[in-house]
Design an enzyme around this catalytic site. Structure first.
Site, mmCIF file in Angstrom:
data_model
loop_
_atom_site.group_PDB
_atom_site.id
_atom_site.type_symbol
_atom_site.label_atom_id
_atom_site.label_comp_id
_atom_site.label_asym_id
_atom_site.label_seq_id
_atom_site.Cartn_x
_atom_site.Cartn_y
_atom_site.Cartn_z
ATOM 1 C CE LYS A 182 -1.814 2.940 1.869
ATOM 2 N NZ LYS A 182 -1.516 4.317 1.476
ATOM 3 C CD GLU A 258 12.087 4.038 9.538
ATOM 4 O OE1 GLU A 258 12.001 4.914 10.440
ATOM 5 O OE2 GLU A 258 12.205 4.289 8.343
ATOM 6 C CD GLU A 389 9.788 12.926 12.225
ATOM 7 O OE1 GLU A 389 8.612 12.533 12.385
ATOM 8 O OE2 GLU A 389 10.685 12.211 11.759
HETATM 9 P P1 ADP Z 1 3.055 10.509 6.846
HETATM 10 O O1 ADP Z 1 3.007 11.552 7.903
HETATM 11 O O2 ADP Z 1 4.402 10.140 6.377
HETATM 12 O O3 ADP Z 1 2.054 10.681 5.748
HETATM 13 P P2 ADP Z 1 1.412 8.348 7.748
HETATM 14 O O4 ADP Z 1 1.713 7.468 8.910
HETATM 15 O O5 ADP Z 1 0.173 9.146 7.764
HETATM 16 O O6 ADP Z 1 2.699 9.213 7.639
HETATM 17 O O7 ADP Z 1 1.417 7.524 6.407
HETATM 18 C C1 ADP Z 1 2.325 6.501 6.110
HETATM 19 C C2 ADP Z 1 1.626 5.422 5.319
HETATM 20 O O8 ADP Z 1 0.615 4.850 6.141
HETATM 21 C C3 ADP Z 1 0.892 5.921 4.080
HETATM 22 O O9 ADP Z 1 0.967 4.926 3.073
HETATM 23 C C4 ADP Z 1 -0.529 6.072 4.569
HETATM 24 O O10 ADP Z 1 -1.471 5.990 3.531
HETATM 25 C C5 ADP Z 1 -0.642 4.891 5.486
HETATM 26 N N1 ADP Z 1 -1.692 4.998 6.504
HETATM 27 C C6 ADP Z 1 -2.180 6.099 7.080
HETATM 28 N N2 ADP Z 1 -3.164 5.791 7.954
HETATM 29 C C7 ADP Z 1 -3.302 4.438 7.929
HETATM 30 C C8 ADP Z 1 -4.120 3.486 8.602
HETATM 31 N N3 ADP Z 1 -5.026 3.864 9.508
HETATM 32 N N4 ADP Z 1 -3.977 2.185 8.316
HETATM 33 C C9 ADP Z 1 -3.058 1.773 7.424
HETATM 34 N N5 ADP Z 1 -2.238 2.612 6.764
HETATM 35 C C10 ADP Z 1 -2.343 3.925 6.999
#
Ligand code: ADP
Length: 486
Positions: A182, A258, A389
């Site tokens: 994803k 990570e 951050e």
């Molecule tokens: P960033 O601040 O780097 O966008 P996120 O943690 O929001 O960090 O996103 C990192 C990844 O996790 C992206 O691919 C995002 O679509 C995915 N993501 C965000 N929310 C969820 C969730 N509830 N479940 C699974 N994946 C998620």
């Protein structure tokens, strides 16, 4: 057709399941934007929970045969993919620059770094070993073997659209796992291009499935409670990581996390100051500061702090800000308006509390989400930028008196990904490296990333290691066989 439109045109824009490109169920799509112009680039299929379920079906169907594929064959697929990425570095870099913003030079570096994970793990695929031992009491034998953990869910962020993918995909492929990937909503194109390239390199259908989506939680959430999924590997923010941990608890999934960082950059009075400034520029400005290993705060010995800050301000102030694809650009845009607002807010907060702006300090002109490289001095302890951050091109500088104080400042955070230390005193270097509560230390260097090294953190930065010999262990489980010799 210009290079820019050609590379965007050529990317497959669907959901990749069982070796085929499909529309999203319901037929919807979402837009991908160029953060350097804030204009739309193209639409990508908006994966739904049904698509994620089909992707897992495909991964499960492919798992047994893939695990039985000879390691050399798995390795050679990765090696061919490394070669293809290397041959196509210019196009892959342009695509990445368009969707993510970083300069072309940085995108090229990332493509090379990302490809390196495939080469490294192509070499690890054939070194998966067990052991054979005589039981201490004699008589029986202890046999261990390493087996793939099974179908994995790999979730990647937008800041390194390829490298964060290959350092999960590389070891998963090498270990014999199948996967559902994803990619981040903001940067799905590089991953879709990579999926096509891996197929060209010979990866069988179903081993890697990709589900882009504009609503990650809704789309992949249901997979977390599907008993057939065996592992989740996530790179992203700490709050999302924590939520995934909770979900992973239902089926006791193997987990690699990570997460965020808040890297301290320590400069001791005995450091080679010019080397420290050069290292600081790399640790701060790589990827425009949008990296979990970006130096977030600079703690400098009192007697050299003024000189260090002046030299850092001179270098950052001279960097050319512009669209990543423009000749000579060193600093591209931030990923989106929200990120630019957040950086602005943290700078305003520090300045409001008494920090001095040595260079930069505000958003930059242009249609994209630009922010001027910034150095802040005399940053008070209460400034949010020291504990949050920033994910942008801002370097707050503070001072310390003693080594103990430096260590206390460095460790005074919930995060523990990386710390940078500049000193020429070997004993101090080792003392401080041992005392830092982080998964990684950059010793007289502003760059720790290397496909051959174990990347990862402690505390709220997560656990698990990516890269190195440790990287493949995350995708293997150990089976022990007790052998009777009687
Ligand atoms: P960033 O601040 O780097 O966008 P996120 O943690 O929001 O960090 O996103 C990192 C990844 O996790 C992206 O691919 C995002 O679509 C995915 N993501 C965000 N929310 C969820 C969730 N509830 N479940 C699974 N994946 C998620």
């Amino acid at each position: 057709m210009g290079t820019q439109s050609r590379v965007v045109e050529n990317v497959p824009k669907g959901i990749y399941v069982a070796g085929e490109w499909r529309d999203a169920s319901g037929g919807g799509g979402f837009w991908v934007e160029d953060p350097g112009t804030s204009k739309r680039l193209c639409q990508v299929a908006d994966g739904q929970a049904e698509d994620a379920a089909s992707a897992l079906d495909a991964a499960v169907d492919a798992q047994t045969e893939w695990a039985a594929t000879p390691p050399r064959e798995r390795g050679e697929i990765l090696r061919r993919a490394w070669q293809l990425m290397t041959d196509r570095v210019d196009d892959l870099a342009m695509l990445m620059t368009l969707e993510m913003g970083k300069s072309l030079a940085e995108s090229r570096t990332e493509v090379t770094y990302a490809a390196e994970f495939l080469r490294w793990f192509s070499e690890e695929a054939v070194r998966i070993e067990g052991r054979y031992a005589e039981a201490p009491a004699g008589g029986s034998r202890l046999l261990t073997m390493k087996q793939p953990v099974g179908p994995c869910l790999l979730i990647t962020p937008w800041n390194f659209p390829l490298a964060m993918g290959t350092r999960k995909i590389g070891p998963a492929v090498a270990a014999g796992c199948t996967m559902v990937v994803k990619p981040a909503q903001l940067t799905p194109l590089s991953m879709l291009q990579l999926a096509e390239l891996l197929a060209e390199a010979g990866l069988p259908p179903g081993v890697l499935n990709v589900v882009p989506s504009s609503s990650a939680g809704k789309t992949v959430g249901p997979l977390m409670s599907d008993r057939r999924l065996r592992k989740v590997s996530f790179t992203g923010s700490t709050p999302v990581g924590k939520s995934l941990m909770e979900q992973a608890a239902q089926n006791l999934l193997r987990v690699s996390m990570e997460l965020g960082g808040n890297a301290p950059f320590l400069v001791f009075g005995d450091a080679d100051l010019d080397a420290a400034v050069d290292g600081a520029v790399i640790a701060k400005m790589r990827n425009n500061g949008e990296s979990c290993v970006a130096a977030n705060r600079f703690h400098v010995a009192e007697d050299v702090a003024e000189e260090f800050a002046a030299k850092l301000a001179e270098q950052l102030g001279a960097m050319k800000v512009g669209h990543g694809a423009e000749e000579g650009t060193q600093v591209g845009p931030l990923i989106d308006g929200d990120q630019r607002d957040k950086v602005t807010e943290l700078v305003d907060d520090a300045v409001g509390k008494g920090a001095t702006v040595a260079t930069g300090g505000s958003a930059a002109a242009g249609d994209g989400y630009f922010f001027t490289p910034t150095v802040l001095t005399e940053v008070p302890e209460s400034a949010r930028i020291l504990s949050e951050e920033v994910f942008g091109p801002v370097a707050p500088v503070t001072t310390f008196g003693s080594e103990e104080q430096a260590l206390a400042l460095a460790n005074g955070t919930e995060f523990g990904l990386v710390a940078y230390v500049y000193t020429q005193d070997l004993r101090r270097a080792l003392r401080v490296a041992e005392g830092l509560q982080t998964g990684m230390v950059g010793l007289n260097t502003g760059m720790v990333s290397n496909a051959a090294a174990p990347f990862g953190g402690v505390k709220a930065s997560g656990f698990g290691r990516e890269g190195g010999v440790e990287g493949i262990a995350e995708y293997l489980s150990t089976k022990y066989v007790a052998v009777s010799m009687g």
